[in-house]
Design a protein around this motif. Structure first.
Motif, PDB file in Angstrom:
ATOM      1  N   GLU A  24       0.802  -1.218   0.000  1.00 46.78           N
ATOM      2  CA  GLU A  24       0.000   0.000   0.000  1.00 46.78           C
ATOM      3  C   GLU A  24       0.843   1.279   0.000  1.00 46.78           C
ATOM      4  O   GLU A  24       0.295   2.378  -0.073  1.00 46.78           O
ATOM      5  CB  GLU A  24      -0.952  -0.002   1.199  1.00 46.78           C
ATOM      6  CG  GLU A  24      -1.979  -1.109   1.126  1.00 46.78           C
ATOM      7  CD  GLU A  24      -2.860  -1.202   2.357  1.00 46.78           C
ATOM      8  OE1 GLU A  24      -2.872  -0.266   3.187  1.00 46.78           O
ATOM      9  OE2 GLU A  24      -3.563  -2.223   2.492  1.00 46.78           O
ATOM     10  N   GLU A  43      -2.287  10.945   9.818  1.00 45.50           N
ATOM     11  CA  GLU A  43      -3.334  11.143   8.821  1.00 45.50           C
ATOM     12  C   GLU A  43      -3.665   9.790   8.190  1.00 45.50           C
ATOM     13  O   GLU A  43      -2.760   9.091   7.730  1.00 45.50           O
ATOM     14  CB  GLU A  43      -2.806  12.108   7.766  1.00 45.50           C
ATOM     15  CG  GLU A  43      -3.714  12.358   6.603  1.00 45.50           C
ATOM     16  CD  GLU A  43      -3.023  13.217   5.548  1.00 45.50           C
ATOM     17  OE1 GLU A  43      -3.216  12.933   4.348  1.00 45.50           O
ATOM     18  OE2 GLU A  43      -2.280  14.143   5.920  1.00 45.50           O
ATOM     19  N   TYR A  45      -4.269   7.025   5.591  1.00 42.77           N
ATOM     20  CA  TYR A  45      -3.759   6.959   4.222  1.00 42.77           C
ATOM     21  C   TYR A  45      -4.408   5.826   3.426  1.00 42.77           C
ATOM     22  O   TYR A  45      -4.859   6.021   2.322  1.00 42.77           O
ATOM     23  CB  TYR A  45      -2.235   6.805   4.224  1.00 42.77           C
ATOM     24  CG  TYR A  45      -1.653   6.726   2.850  1.00 42.77           C
ATOM     25  CD1 TYR A  45      -1.502   7.872   2.070  1.00 42.77           C
ATOM     26  CD2 TYR A  45      -1.273   5.506   2.303  1.00 42.77           C
ATOM     27  CE1 TYR A  45      -0.983   7.795   0.782  1.00 42.77           C
ATOM     28  CE2 TYR A  45      -0.746   5.424   1.023  1.00 42.77           C
ATOM     29  CZ  TYR A  45      -0.612   6.570   0.268  1.00 42.77           C
ATOM     30  OH  TYR A  45      -0.107   6.495  -1.003  1.00 42.77           O
ATOM     31  N   SER A  46      -4.414   4.625   4.009  1.00 45.49           N
ATOM     32  CA  SER A  46      -4.995   3.460   3.329  1.00 45.49           C
ATOM     33  C   SER A  46      -5.516   2.491   4.386  1.00 45.49           C
ATOM     34  O   SER A  46      -5.507   2.798   5.574  1.00 45.49           O
ATOM     35  CB  SER A  46      -3.945   2.779   2.445  1.00 45.49           C
ATOM     36  OG  SER A  46      -2.921   2.211   3.241  1.00 45.49           O
ATOM     37  N   MET A  50      -0.963   4.750   7.855  1.00 40.55           N
ATOM     38  CA  MET A  50      -1.239   6.131   8.226  1.00 40.55           C
ATOM     39  C   MET A  50      -0.009   6.959   7.869  1.00 40.55           C
ATOM     40  O   MET A  50       1.116   6.466   7.945  1.00 40.55           O
ATOM     41  CB  MET A  50      -1.539   6.239   9.714  1.00 40.55           C
ATOM     42  CG  MET A  50      -2.785   5.480  10.134  1.00 40.55           C
ATOM     43  SD  MET A  50      -3.189   5.684  11.875  1.00 40.55           S
ATOM     44  CE  MET A  50      -1.856   4.795  12.665  1.00 40.55           C
ATOM     45  N   LYS A  51      -0.220   8.202   7.491  1.00 41.11           N
ATOM     46  CA  LYS A  51       0.879   9.116   7.186  1.00 41.11           C
ATOM     47  C   LYS A  51       1.310   9.774   8.493  1.00 41.11           C
ATOM     48  O   LYS A  51       0.492  10.342   9.220  1.00 41.11           O
ATOM     49  CB  LYS A  51       0.434  10.161   6.175  1.00 41.11           C
ATOM     50  CG  LYS A  51       1.583  10.942   5.582  1.00 41.11           C
ATOM     51  CD  LYS A  51       1.109  11.877   4.500  1.00 41.11           C
ATOM     52  CE  LYS A  51       1.122  11.162   3.183  1.00 41.11           C
ATOM     53  NZ  LYS A  51       1.027  12.090   2.046  1.00 41.11           N
ATOM     54  N   LYS A  94       6.488  12.023   3.609  1.00 39.90           N
ATOM     55  CA  LYS A  94       6.659  10.740   2.925  1.00 39.90           C
ATOM     56  C   LYS A  94       6.963   9.609   3.899  1.00 39.90           C
ATOM     57  O   LYS A  94       7.572   8.609   3.527  1.00 39.90           O
ATOM     58  CB  LYS A  94       7.778  10.846   1.890  1.00 39.90           C
ATOM     59  CG  LYS A  94       7.509  11.860   0.802  1.00 39.90           C
ATOM     60  CD  LYS A  94       8.680  11.973  -0.124  1.00 39.90           C
ATOM     61  CE  LYS A  94       8.508  13.144  -1.063  1.00 39.90           C
ATOM     62  NZ  LYS A  94       9.749  13.455  -1.755  1.00 39.90           N
ATOM     63  N   PHE A  96       5.423   6.861   6.863  1.00 40.10           N
ATOM     64  CA  PHE A  96       4.193   6.141   7.171  1.00 40.10           C
ATOM     65  C   PHE A  96       4.396   5.239   8.384  1.00 40.10           C
ATOM     66  O   PHE A  96       5.520   4.908   8.743  1.00 40.10           O
ATOM     67  CB  PHE A  96       3.770   5.289   5.965  1.00 40.10           C
ATOM     68  CG  PHE A  96       3.463   6.116   4.753  1.00 40.10           C
ATOM     69  CD1 PHE A  96       2.171   6.508   4.479  1.00 40.10           C
ATOM     70  CD2 PHE A  96       4.482   6.524   3.892  1.00 40.10           C
ATOM     71  CE1 PHE A  96       1.888   7.293   3.369  1.00 40.10           C
ATOM     72  CE2 PHE A  96       4.212   7.308   2.781  1.00 40.10           C
ATOM     73  CZ  PHE A  96       2.910   7.688   2.522  1.00 40.10           C
ATOM     74  N   ARG A  99      -1.179   0.859  10.669  1.00 36.91           N
ATOM     75  CA  ARG A  99      -2.335   1.150  11.534  1.00 36.91           C
ATOM     76  C   ARG A  99      -2.335   0.227  12.745  1.00 36.91           C
ATOM     77  O   ARG A  99      -2.656   0.635  13.842  1.00 36.91           O
ATOM     78  CB  ARG A  99      -3.645   0.980  10.762  1.00 36.91           C
ATOM     79  CG  ARG A  99      -3.956   2.125   9.832  1.00 36.91           C
ATOM     80  CD  ARG A  99      -5.337   1.917   9.220  1.00 36.91           C
ATOM     81  NE  ARG A  99      -5.653   2.966   8.289  1.00 36.91           N
ATOM     82  CZ  ARG A  99      -6.485   3.967   8.557  1.00 36.91           C
ATOM     83  NH1 ARG A  99      -7.077   4.044   9.731  1.00 36.91           N
ATOM     84  NH2 ARG A  99      -6.745   4.877   7.644  1.00 36.91           N
TER      85      ARG A  99
END
Length: 115
Positions: A24, A43, A45-46, A50-51, A94, A96, A99
């Motif tokens: 991802e 944040e 992300y997918s 998370m970012k 950039k 990550f 989760r």
């Protein structure tokens, strides 16, 4: 991928979970933390990522080639790596984290906390 000697894997099937996270990631990224102490809320992300805006912990991190070169270019002997990464790399958007907590640090002596 850098895994420190005090890393423990917390989830069932960590290899499968790591592969899901990697699949991802965007084509251009700096790092993926498989466990992090989040200082600012990340944040979404997918589904599995998370970012990261601001986190600590480098005990189990996957770096891209460009991310590793960035880390090597900012190393100094006075500042903790976590702080250097936050101030110089995470702010670029950039980085990550998973989760789900995939990796953690087992209890032991902390040179940072002196306990």
């Amino acid at each position: 991928m850098i895994v420190e000697d005090d890393t423990i894997f917390e989830c069932n099937n960590p290899k499968g979970k790591i592969n899901q996270c990697i699949s991802e990631l965007p084509e251009i990224f700096d790092c993926l933390q498989l466990g992090a102490n989040l200082v600012l809320p990340p944040e979404p992300y997918s589904e599995n990522l998370m970012k990261v805006k601001y986190s600590h912990s480098t005990h189990c991190t996957i770096y891209s080639r460009s991310g590793m070169w960035k880390v090597l270019s900012i190393l100094d002997k006075k500042t903790h790596l976590d702080t250097l990464i936050y101030k110089n790399i995470q702010c670029q958007g950039k980085c990550f984290c998973s989760r789900e907590l995939i990796a953690n640090q087992r209890d032991g002596y902390s040179f940072i906390e002196k306990r």
